[in-house]
Write a protein that holds these residues in place. Structure first.
Motif, PDB file in Angstrom:
ATOM      1  N   PHE A 139       0.697  -1.137  -0.014  1.00 44.77           N
ATOM      2  CA  PHE A 139      -0.098  -0.117  -0.198  1.00 44.77           C
ATOM      3  C   PHE A 139       0.904   1.287  -0.052  1.00 44.77           C
ATOM      4  CE2 PHE A 139      -3.791  -2.601   1.421  1.00 44.77           C
ATOM      5  CZ  PHE A 139      -4.654  -1.797   0.650  1.00 44.77           C
ATOM      6  N   GLU A 140       1.879   1.163   0.789  1.00 40.68           N
ATOM      7  CA  GLU A 140       2.711   2.323   0.777  1.00 40.68           C
ATOM      8  C   GLU A 140       3.524   2.382  -0.701  1.00 40.68           C
ATOM      9  OE1 GLU A 140       7.228   2.709   2.327  1.00 40.68           O
ATOM     10  OE2 GLU A 140       5.723   2.806   4.238  1.00 40.68           O
ATOM     11  N   ASN A 141       3.806   1.469  -1.221  1.00 43.79           N
ATOM     12  CA  ASN A 141       4.312   1.671  -2.696  1.00 43.79           C
ATOM     13  C   ASN A 141       3.425   2.217  -3.596  1.00 43.79           C
ATOM     14  OD1 ASN A 141       7.147   0.568  -1.794  1.00 43.79           O
ATOM     15  ND2 ASN A 141       6.295  -1.493  -2.520  1.00 43.79           N
ATOM     16  N   LEU A 142       2.230   1.743  -3.517  1.00 46.14           N
ATOM     17  CA  LEU A 142       1.132   2.290  -4.165  1.00 46.14           C
ATOM     18  C   LEU A 142       0.769   3.717  -3.848  1.00 46.14           C
ATOM     19  CD1 LEU A 142      -1.162   1.429  -6.198  1.00 46.14           C
ATOM     20  CD2 LEU A 142      -2.688   0.693  -4.240  1.00 46.14           C
ATOM     21  N   GLY A 143       0.973   4.239  -2.838  1.00 55.36           N
ATOM     22  CA  GLY A 143       0.639   5.593  -2.663  1.00 55.36           C
ATOM     23  C   GLY A 143       1.809   6.344  -3.176  1.00 55.36           C
ATOM     24  N   ILE A 149       1.637  10.001 -10.540  1.00 54.60           N
ATOM     25  CA  ILE A 149       0.663  10.176 -11.650  1.00 54.60           C
ATOM     26  C   ILE A 149      -0.563  10.824 -11.152  1.00 54.60           C
ATOM     27  CG2 ILE A 149       1.065   7.956 -12.935  1.00 54.60           C
ATOM     28  CD1 ILE A 149      -1.229   6.564 -11.649  1.00 54.60           C
ATOM     29  N   ASP A 150      -0.227  11.759 -10.523  1.00 58.32           N
ATOM     30  CA  ASP A 150      -1.161  12.899  -9.854  1.00 58.32           C
ATOM     31  C   ASP A 150      -2.658  12.632  -9.512  1.00 58.32           C
ATOM     32  OD1 ASP A 150       0.884  14.887 -10.210  1.00 58.32           O
ATOM     33  OD2 ASP A 150       0.354  15.187 -12.352  1.00 58.32           O
ATOM     34  N   ARG A 151      -2.580  11.454  -8.902  1.00 58.81           N
ATOM     35  CA  ARG A 151      -3.877  10.842  -8.296  1.00 58.81           C
ATOM     36  C   ARG A 151      -3.687  10.992  -6.653  1.00 58.81           C
ATOM     37  NH1 ARG A 151      -5.782   5.382 -10.419  1.00 58.81           N
ATOM     38  NH2 ARG A 151      -7.450   5.965  -8.963  1.00 58.81           N
ATOM     39  N   LEU A 152      -3.873  12.312  -6.072  1.00 54.92           N
ATOM     40  CA  LEU A 152      -3.777  12.688  -4.737  1.00 54.92           C
ATOM     41  C   LEU A 152      -4.749  11.836  -3.818  1.00 54.92           C
ATOM     42  CD1 LEU A 152      -1.629  14.529  -3.534  1.00 54.92           C
ATOM     43  CD2 LEU A 152      -3.514  16.382  -3.393  1.00 54.92           C
ATOM     44  N   ASP A 153      -6.030  11.798  -4.203  1.00 55.46           N
ATOM     45  CA  ASP A 153      -6.986  11.151  -3.332  1.00 55.46           C
ATOM     46  C   ASP A 153      -6.646   9.576  -3.142  1.00 55.46           C
ATOM     47  OD1 ASP A 153      -8.293  13.436  -2.709  1.00 55.46           O
ATOM     48  OD2 ASP A 153      -9.708  12.963  -4.350  1.00 55.46           O
ATOM     49  N   ALA A 154      -6.125   9.039  -4.403  1.00 50.37           N
ATOM     50  CA  ALA A 154      -6.149   7.802  -4.268  1.00 50.37           C
ATOM     51  C   ALA A 154      -4.745   7.428  -3.409  1.00 50.37           C
ATOM     52  CB  ALA A 154      -5.736   7.061  -5.926  1.00 50.37           C
ATOM     53  N   ALA A 155      -3.635   8.216  -3.699  1.00 49.65           N
ATOM     54  CA  ALA A 155      -2.537   8.220  -2.598  1.00 49.65           C
ATOM     55  C   ALA A 155      -2.821   8.159  -1.045  1.00 49.65           C
ATOM     56  CB  ALA A 155      -1.552   9.244  -3.217  1.00 49.65           C
ATOM     57  N   GLU A 156      -3.668   9.175  -0.896  1.00 49.25           N
ATOM     58  CA  GLU A 156      -4.050   9.442   0.365  1.00 49.25           C
ATOM     59  C   GLU A 156      -4.691   8.140   1.195  1.00 49.25           C
ATOM     60  OE1 GLU A 156      -7.295  11.774   3.120  1.00 49.25           O
ATOM     61  OE2 GLU A 156      -7.118  12.663   0.940  1.00 49.25           O
ATOM     62  N   MET A 180      -1.382  15.605   2.942  1.00 48.05           N
ATOM     63  CA  MET A 180      -2.686  16.503   3.789  1.00 48.05           C
ATOM     64  C   MET A 180      -2.109  17.907   3.592  1.00 48.05           C
ATOM     65  SD  MET A 180      -4.385  13.840   4.340  1.00 48.05           S
ATOM     66  CE  MET A 180      -5.705  14.980   4.769  1.00 48.05           C
ATOM     67  N   MET A 181      -0.863  18.258   3.547  1.00 50.29           N
ATOM     68  CA  MET A 181      -0.353  19.709   3.431  1.00 50.29           C
ATOM     69  C   MET A 181      -0.881  20.160   1.928  1.00 50.29           C
ATOM     70  SD  MET A 181       1.339  22.186   4.264  1.00 50.29           S
ATOM     71  CE  MET A 181       2.808  21.906   5.379  1.00 50.29           C
ATOM     72  N   GLN A 182      -0.733  19.224   0.971  1.00 48.58           N
ATOM     73  CA  GLN A 182      -1.270  19.750  -0.348  1.00 48.58           C
ATOM     74  C   GLN A 182      -2.762  19.921  -0.623  1.00 48.58           C
ATOM     75  OE1 GLN A 182       0.572  17.389  -3.730  1.00 48.58           O
ATOM     76  NE2 GLN A 182       1.952  16.637  -2.203  1.00 48.58           N
ATOM     77  N   LYS A 183      -3.494  19.089   0.340  1.00 44.09           N
ATOM     78  CA  LYS A 183      -5.014  18.920   0.219  1.00 44.09           C
ATOM     79  C   LYS A 183      -5.292  20.150   1.372  1.00 44.09           C
ATOM     80  CE  LYS A 183      -7.316  15.566  -0.703  1.00 44.09           C
ATOM     81  NZ  LYS A 183      -7.962  14.098  -0.396  1.00 44.09           N
TER      82      LYS A 183
END
Length: 253
Positions: A139-143, A149-156, A180-183
């Motif tokens: 999951f960490e690698n996936l985030g 690829i600029d998928r911030l919600d998916a990374a979170e 969370m800082m970016q969001k």
């Protein structure tokens, strides 16, 4: 007994490299596992030649040995033969399509050669197995992959799942703080960074350019100019050529 078998096979490999595996060895179910274990031992030592031989012997006994194909993929990855590495990763997945480990390793390989969209798909497959013992890492690698690829919600989501499985993963904590800082969720970003800082103080992890630059921004949020300057100075001294230091210089009046 297992150690004896590995030793015996090691002697066969180093002393009789040109011989085929005997019928007696083929009748030993543990032979495949022993050859694969031996191959991994050679791989960890950087001895790719003997590692190849061990994995090839494993495949001679069992043509469906996903572990052996995976091992050869890692060998060729170490040798920087991208084409061969990928072909063997694909063979491993073809033999064991439901193996989280195979998908994780292939995903990590794709990540290393910057094929991020494909890497994310493979890493996502690795996270699907609830019994995979490296699921938190996956999951960490996936985030990390989703961030690229600029998928911030998916990374979170991926980082939060990683920390649900293992709350003490410093990289996931740091990355989630940055997300969370970016969001714009400053309170959560600060809380997470404080957790990371506590781990640094306990010498469980060391600062990186990313963490120091985040420390500057977090300190500014807290209106702590002294802490911000301290993080900036450490960033300058430790990572003067980093992108983060350039961002720090540009942000400093």
């Amino acid at each position: 007994m297992k150690g004896y078998l590995i030793l015996l096979i090691s002697l066969l490999i180093t002393g009789c490299a040109g011989q085929q595996v005997s019928t007696a060895e083929q009748d030993v179910p543990k032979a495949v596992q022993a050859y694969n274990s031996l191959g991994m031992q050679y791989l960890r030592r950087g001895d790719t030649g003997n590692a190849k031989l061990a994995f090839q012997r494993s495949i001679e006994i069992d043509a469906d040995s996903a572990q052996a194909y995976n091992g050869l993929a890692m060998v060729f990855q170490m040798e920087e033969d991208v084409s061969l590495a990928e072909s063997y990763f694909k063979k491993a997945i073809k033999v064991a399509p439901d193996s989280a480990m195979m998908h994780n390793n292939y995903g990590a390989f794709l990540f290393s050669i910057k094929r991020y969209p494909e890497a994310c798909k493979e890493l996502a497959r690795a996270t699907e197995d609830p019994f995979y013992n490296q699921r938190s890492q996956a999951f960490e690698n996936l985030g990390r992959c989703y961030l690229l690829i600029d998928r911030l919600d998916a990374a979170e989501h991926a980082f939060k799942r990683s920390l649900t499985l293992n709350p003490k993963r410093p990289l996931a904590i740091l990355q989630l703080s940055d997300v969370m800082m970016q969001k714009g969720d400053q309170a959560e970003a600060i809380s997470l960074f404080d957790q990371f800082s506590a781990m640094v103080d306990a010498k469980q992890v060391q600062h990186s350019a990313q963490s120091l630059w985040l420390g500057v921004r977090i300190s500014r949020l807290k209106n702590s100019g002294v802490d911000a300057a301290t993080y900036g100075l450490i960033l300058k001294n430790m990572f003067p050529d980093s992108e983060e230091y350039q961002q720090y210089k540009e942000s400093t009046p």
